[in-house]
Design a protein around this motif. Structure first.
Motif, PDB file in Angstrom:
ATOM      1  N   ALA A 129       0.840  -1.205   0.000  1.00 48.32           N
ATOM      2  CA  ALA A 129       0.000   0.000   0.000  1.00 48.32           C
ATOM      3  C   ALA A 129       0.873   1.253   0.000  1.00 48.32           C
ATOM      4  N   ARG A 130       1.978   1.223   0.743  1.00 46.20           N
ATOM      5  CA  ARG A 130       2.907   2.365   0.713  1.00 46.20           C
ATOM      6  C   ARG A 130       3.494   2.526  -0.683  1.00 46.20           C
ATOM      7  N   SER A 131       3.783   1.411  -1.347  1.00 42.91           N
ATOM      8  CA  SER A 131       4.306   1.468  -2.718  1.00 42.91           C
ATOM      9  C   SER A 131       3.296   2.101  -3.665  1.00 42.91           C
ATOM     10  N   VAL A 132       2.013   1.805  -3.452  1.00 38.78           N
ATOM     11  CA  VAL A 132       0.972   2.419  -4.288  1.00 38.78           C
ATOM     12  C   VAL A 132       1.042   3.934  -4.135  1.00 38.78           C
ATOM     13  N   LEU A 133       1.136   4.425  -2.902  1.00 35.71           N
ATOM     14  CA  LEU A 133       1.189   5.865  -2.658  1.00 35.71           C
ATOM     15  C   LEU A 133       2.436   6.489  -3.281  1.00 35.71           C
ATOM     16  N   GLU A 134       3.570   5.822  -3.132  1.00 38.43           N
ATOM     17  CA  GLU A 134       4.824   6.334  -3.707  1.00 38.43           C
ATOM     18  C   GLU A 134       4.753   6.374  -5.221  1.00 38.43           C
ATOM     19  N   ARG A 135       4.230   5.317  -5.817  1.00 37.18           N
ATOM     20  CA  ARG A 135       4.139   5.264  -7.283  1.00 37.18           C
ATOM     21  C   ARG A 135       3.101   6.253  -7.810  1.00 37.18           C
ATOM     22  N   ALA A 136       2.063   6.492  -7.033  1.00 40.30           N
ATOM     23  CA  ALA A 136       1.073   7.501  -7.419  1.00 40.30           C
ATOM     24  C   ALA A 136       1.725   8.880  -7.459  1.00 40.30           C
ATOM     25  N   LEU A 137       2.572   9.168  -6.482  1.00 40.17           N
ATOM     26  CA  LEU A 137       3.279  10.446  -6.471  1.00 40.17           C
ATOM     27  C   LEU A 137       4.222  10.538  -7.670  1.00 40.17           C
ATOM     28  N   ARG A 138       4.936   9.473  -7.964  1.00 34.19           N
ATOM     29  CA  ARG A 138       5.814   9.468  -9.143  1.00 34.19           C
ATOM     30  C   ARG A 138       5.020   9.708 -10.424  1.00 34.19           C
ATOM     31  N   GLU A 139       3.848   9.078 -10.515  1.00 33.03           N
ATOM     32  CA  GLU A 139       2.988   9.252 -11.686  1.00 33.03           C
ATOM     33  C   GLU A 139       2.568  10.715 -11.825  1.00 33.03           C
ATOM     34  N   THR A 140       2.240  11.328 -10.711  1.00 35.29           N
ATOM     35  CA  THR A 140       1.840  12.739 -10.698  1.00 35.29           C
ATOM     36  C   THR A 140       2.997  13.610 -11.168  1.00 35.29           C
ATOM     37  N   LEU A 141       4.178  13.383 -10.617  1.00 33.37           N
ATOM     38  CA  LEU A 141       5.350  14.185 -10.974  1.00 33.37           C
ATOM     39  C   LEU A 141       5.765  13.955 -12.425  1.00 33.37           C
ATOM     40  N   ALA A 142       5.673  12.715 -12.897  1.00 31.37           N
ATOM     41  CA  ALA A 142       6.032  12.409 -14.285  1.00 31.37           C
ATOM     42  C   ALA A 142       5.118  13.147 -15.256  1.00 31.37           C
ATOM     43  N   GLY A 143       3.868  13.344 -14.869  1.00 37.33           N
ATOM     44  CA  GLY A 143       2.924  14.063 -15.713  1.00 37.33           C
ATOM     45  C   GLY A 143       2.967  15.572 -15.506  1.00 37.33           C
ATOM     46  N   ARG A 144       3.903  16.012 -14.668  1.00 41.00           N
ATOM     47  CA  ARG A 144       4.065  17.434 -14.352  1.00 41.00           C
ATOM     48  C   ARG A 144       2.756  18.036 -13.837  1.00 41.00           C
ATOM     49  N   GLU A 145       2.064  17.239 -13.042  1.00 42.73           N
ATOM     50  CA  GLU A 145       0.808  17.686 -12.458  1.00 42.73           C
ATOM     51  C   GLU A 145       1.051  18.096 -11.017  1.00 42.73           C
ATOM     52  N   ARG A 146       0.280  19.028 -10.531  1.00 49.65           N
ATOM     53  CA  ARG A 146       0.465  19.532  -9.174  1.00 49.65           C
ATOM     54  C   ARG A 146      -0.304  18.721  -8.143  1.00 49.65           C
ATOM     55  N   THR A 147      -1.406  18.140  -8.567  1.00 46.59           N
ATOM     56  CA  THR A 147      -2.289  17.462  -7.625  1.00 46.59           C
ATOM     57  C   THR A 147      -2.315  15.970  -7.905  1.00 46.59           C
ATOM     58  N   LEU A 148      -2.182  15.190  -6.851  1.00 44.58           N
ATOM     59  CA  LEU A 148      -2.268  13.738  -6.948  1.00 44.58           C
ATOM     60  C   LEU A 148      -3.745  13.370  -6.800  1.00 44.58           C
ATOM     61  N   GLY A 149      -4.322  12.841  -7.891  1.00 40.63           N
ATOM     62  CA  GLY A 149      -5.733  12.478  -7.893  1.00 40.63           C
ATOM     63  C   GLY A 149      -5.937  10.991  -7.688  1.00 40.63           C
ATOM     64  N   ASP A 150      -7.198  10.597  -7.586  1.00 40.82           N
ATOM     65  CA  ASP A 150      -7.469   9.172  -7.399  1.00 40.82           C
ATOM     66  C   ASP A 150      -7.046   8.353  -8.607  1.00 40.82           C
ATOM     67  N   GLU A 151      -6.982   8.978  -9.784  1.00 39.83           N
ATOM     68  CA  GLU A 151      -6.493   8.263 -10.965  1.00 39.83           C
ATOM     69  C   GLU A 151      -5.025   7.883 -10.804  1.00 39.83           C
ATOM     70  N   HIS A 152      -4.259   8.713 -10.093  1.00 38.07           N
ATOM     71  CA  HIS A 152      -2.850   8.393  -9.846  1.00 38.07           C
ATOM     72  C   HIS A 152      -2.736   7.222  -8.867  1.00 38.07           C
ATOM     73  N   LEU A 153      -3.648   7.166  -7.900  1.00 41.88           N
ATOM     74  CA  LEU A 153      -3.667   6.013  -6.998  1.00 41.88           C
ATOM     75  C   LEU A 153      -3.951   4.737  -7.784  1.00 41.88           C
ATOM     76  N   LEU A 154      -4.898   4.806  -8.721  1.00 42.47           N
ATOM     77  CA  LEU A 154      -5.201   3.648  -9.562  1.00 42.47           C
ATOM     78  C   LEU A 154      -3.984   3.255 -10.389  1.00 42.47           C
ATOM     79  N   LEU A 155      -3.322   4.228 -10.994  1.00 43.26           N
ATOM     80  CA  LEU A 155      -2.135   3.929 -11.796  1.00 43.26           C
ATOM     81  C   LEU A 155      -0.998   3.383 -10.921  1.00 43.26           C
TER      82      LEU A 155
END
Length: 196
Positions: A129-155
């Motif tokens: 579960a911690r890995s999901v949160l970390e990877r969601a943050l990476r997904e957000t940063l890779a997309g140059r987005e400011r907000t981590l959304g539930d779609e990032h949690l899914l990804l």
């Protein structure tokens, strides 16, 4: 990290914690995060899941797969096939253990009888579960987005291996498929992604 979370993402994380507490689990797992995502409506993740056909009978079958994996101690179908290749019948083992110790005796994250589970403490997140949160943050940063959304949690969830992403992939819900739904054919970065 949580300051970047959208309202929808915060709600998913809180609902995952609530699900874990209600289930008497010792930890919040990837499955709790997925169940919380599946319980949401009118969010980007729910849109992606619905667009990929994860509704009705397909969703019911997903719940059954998750329950099956939980009862098997979190072993994936890949694990089950590997054991079968060694001549080990996982169904027979699970059946014998449950006959002796009760249904769900091998269930992952279950509370141990006779122990005060929460006692006012926080329920910790499992490594997955911690890995999901970390990877969601990476997904957000890779997309140059400011907000981590539930779609990032899914990804983030779909980027892992194990029974939860495996059950989703069997139903056509993969990271690439979600990116195509949310961001278009290329699932591009930056401005193109924010427009999706």
């Amino acid at each position: 990290m949580f300051e970047r979370f959208s309202e929808a993402a915060r709600t998913v994380v809180q609902e995952a914690v609530d699900l874990a507490v209600r289930a008497g689990a010792r930890r919040v797992t990837e499955e709790h995060l997925l169940l919380a995502l599946l319980g949401r409506e009118s969010t980007r993740a729910s849109f992606a899941l619905a667009s990929l056909g994860l509704e009705g009978e397909r969703r019911k079958a997903l719940y059954e797969d998750l329950d099956r994996a939980r009862r098997r101690g979190g072993l994936s179908r890949e694990d089950e096939e590997a054991l079968a290749g060694l001549g080990i019948d996982l169904d027979a083992i699970v059946s014998r253990v449950e006959d002796e110790h009760g249904e769900g005796a091998l269930a992952t994250g279950a509370a141990r009888p006779g122990r005060g589970l929460l006692g006012g403490r926080r329920v910790p997140f499992s490594r997955g579960a911690r890995s999901v949160l970390e990877r969601a943050l990476r997904e957000t940063l890779a997309g140059r987005e400011r907000t981590l959304g539930d779609e990032h949690l899914l990804l983030g969830l779909l980027s892992l291996s194990g029974p939860v992403p495996e059950a989703l992939a069997r139903r056509g819900v993969t990271g690439d498929a979600v990116r195509r739904v949310l961001y278009g054919a290329g699932g591009g970065e930056g401005e193109e992604r924010r427009a999706g």
